[in-house]
Motif scaffolding. Structure first.
Motif, short mmCIF file in Angstrom:
data_model
loop_
_atom_site.label_atom_id
_atom_site.label_comp_id
_atom_site.label_asym_id
_atom_site.label_seq_id
_atom_site.Cartn_x
_atom_site.Cartn_y
_atom_site.Cartn_z
N LEU A 27 0.83 -1.21 0.00
CA LEU A 27 0.00 0.00 0.00
C LEU A 27 0.86 1.26 0.00
CD1 LEU A 27 -2.71 1.50 0.24
CD2 LEU A 27 -2.54 1.17 2.73
N TYR A 28 1.90 1.30 0.84
CA TYR A 28 2.77 2.48 0.90
C TYR A 28 3.47 2.69 -0.44
CZ TYR A 28 2.24 1.81 5.96
OH TYR A 28 1.75 1.63 7.22
N GLU A 29 3.93 1.61 -1.03
CA GLU A 29 4.58 1.72 -2.34
C GLU A 29 3.61 2.31 -3.36
OE1 GLU A 29 7.29 -0.88 -5.39
OE2 GLU A 29 5.85 -1.96 -4.14
N TRP A 30 2.39 1.82 -3.39
CA TRP A 30 1.37 2.31 -4.31
C TRP A 30 1.11 3.80 -4.08
CZ3 TRP A 30 -3.62 4.22 -3.55
CH2 TRP A 30 -4.38 4.38 -4.70
N ILE A 31 0.96 4.18 -2.81
CA ILE A 31 0.68 5.59 -2.48
C ILE A 31 1.83 6.49 -2.93
CG2 ILE A 31 0.43 7.23 -0.57
CD1 ILE A 31 -1.22 5.00 0.87
N PHE A 32 3.06 6.09 -2.64
CA PHE A 32 4.20 6.93 -3.01
C PHE A 32 4.37 7.02 -4.52
CE2 PHE A 32 5.33 6.94 1.42
CZ PHE A 32 5.94 8.18 1.57
N VAL A 33 4.24 5.92 -5.22
CA VAL A 33 4.40 5.94 -6.67
C VAL A 33 3.30 6.77 -7.33
CG1 VAL A 33 4.29 4.50 -8.75
CG2 VAL A 33 5.70 3.78 -6.82
N ARG A 34 2.08 6.58 -6.88
CA ARG A 34 0.95 7.23 -7.53
C ARG A 34 0.68 8.66 -7.04
NH1 ARG A 34 -3.77 4.84 -10.36
NH2 ARG A 34 -5.26 6.52 -10.43
N HIS A 35 0.83 8.89 -5.74
CA HIS A 35 0.40 10.17 -5.18
C HIS A 35 1.53 11.05 -4.62
CE1 HIS A 35 -3.79 9.00 -5.57
NE2 HIS A 35 -3.46 7.82 -5.07
N LEU A 36 2.69 10.47 -4.40
CA LEU A 36 3.82 11.23 -3.83
C LEU A 36 5.10 10.99 -4.63
CD1 LEU A 36 3.01 10.43 -0.10
CD2 LEU A 36 2.78 12.67 -1.20
N PRO A 37 5.05 11.24 -5.94
CA PRO A 37 6.20 10.90 -6.80
C PRO A 37 7.42 11.79 -6.58
CG PRO A 37 4.57 12.12 -8.05
CD PRO A 37 3.96 11.83 -6.70
N ASP A 38 7.28 12.87 -5.82
CA ASP A 38 8.41 13.76 -5.58
C ASP A 38 9.33 13.27 -4.47
OD1 ASP A 38 7.55 15.45 -7.58
OD2 ASP A 38 6.41 16.72 -6.20
N TYR A 39 9.02 12.10 -3.92
CA TYR A 39 9.83 11.54 -2.83
C TYR A 39 10.40 10.20 -3.25
CZ TYR A 39 7.27 15.04 -0.23
OH TYR A 39 6.72 16.22 0.18
N SER A 40 11.66 9.97 -2.88
CA SER A 40 12.27 8.65 -3.07
C SER A 40 12.00 7.88 -1.79
CB SER A 40 13.77 8.78 -3.27
OG SER A 40 14.04 9.51 -4.43
N PHE A 41 11.85 6.57 -1.92
CA PHE A 41 11.57 5.78 -0.73
C PHE A 41 12.24 4.42 -0.82
CE2 PHE A 41 8.26 4.88 -3.74
CZ PHE A 41 8.07 3.51 -3.66
#
Length: 135
Positions: free
Chosen positions: A17-31
Motif C-alpha cells: 500500500l505504501y509503495e502504491w501511495i508513493f508511486v501514484r500520489h507522492l512521486p516527488d519523494y524517493s523511498f
C-alpha cells in the motif's frame, strides 16, 4: 534531488500500500521499503546516503521499532535524522517512551486506504517541506 524516506514495516500488505501511495500520489519523494528491523540494521551499516526521514512501525518481530529507534538515536551519524513512529498503538506509555527515546513524532495509523494516504501526504508535506511535524 528528491527527499528520501525509509519506511520500516513488517506487514507486507502495508508495504504494498505504501509503495502504491508513493508511486501514484507522492512521486516527488524517493523511498526505500524494509520489511523488518534486521534488514534495516544491515542496510544502515552499508548506506552511503542517509534518508531525510524514517517512518517506523513500532510492533515488529525480532527487532522492534522501539529497538530500532534507540539504535538510530544512539548512533552519532544517524541521530540527527527525524524518526516518525507510524503505528496502530495508542498506548500513552509507548508514545511517551518513544518521545523519550528521541522520536520526532508519533502518528496513529488510520485504517482506511484514503486515511493512510492523507496521513502520508501530511507527514511528507509538513515534515519534509516545512521542517516540522504537527499531524
Amino acid at each position: 534531488m528528491n527527499p528520501t524516506i525509509y519506511i520500516i514495516e513488517d506487514n507486507d500488505d502495508n508495504l504494498f500500500l505504501y509503495e502504491w501511495i508513493f508511486v501514484r500520489h507522492l512521486p516527488d519523494y524517493s523511498f526505500h521499503l524494509f520489511s523488518d528491523g534486521l534488514s534495516v540494521q544491515h542496510h544502515v551499516g552499508r548506506a552511503t546516503q542517509k534518508p531525510d526521514l524514517i517512518l517506523l512501525d513500532l510492533k515488529m518481530p525480532n527487532v522492534s521499532g522501539f529497538e530500532l529507534l534507540t539504535h538510530f538515536k544512539t548512533d552519532p551519524s544517524w541521530k540527527h535524522i527525524p524518526v516518525v513512529i507510524f503505528s496502530h498503538s495508542t498506548s500513552p506509555r509507548e508514545i511517551e517512551a518513544c518521545y523519550q527515546a528521541g522520536a520526532s513524532g508519533f502518528v496513529h495509523k488510520e485504517i482506511s486506504v484514503h486515511g493512510i494516504k492523507s496521513q502520508l501526504q501530511s507527514i511528507c508535506h509538513q515534515w519534509l517541506q516545512q521542517g516540522r511535524l504537527s499531524v
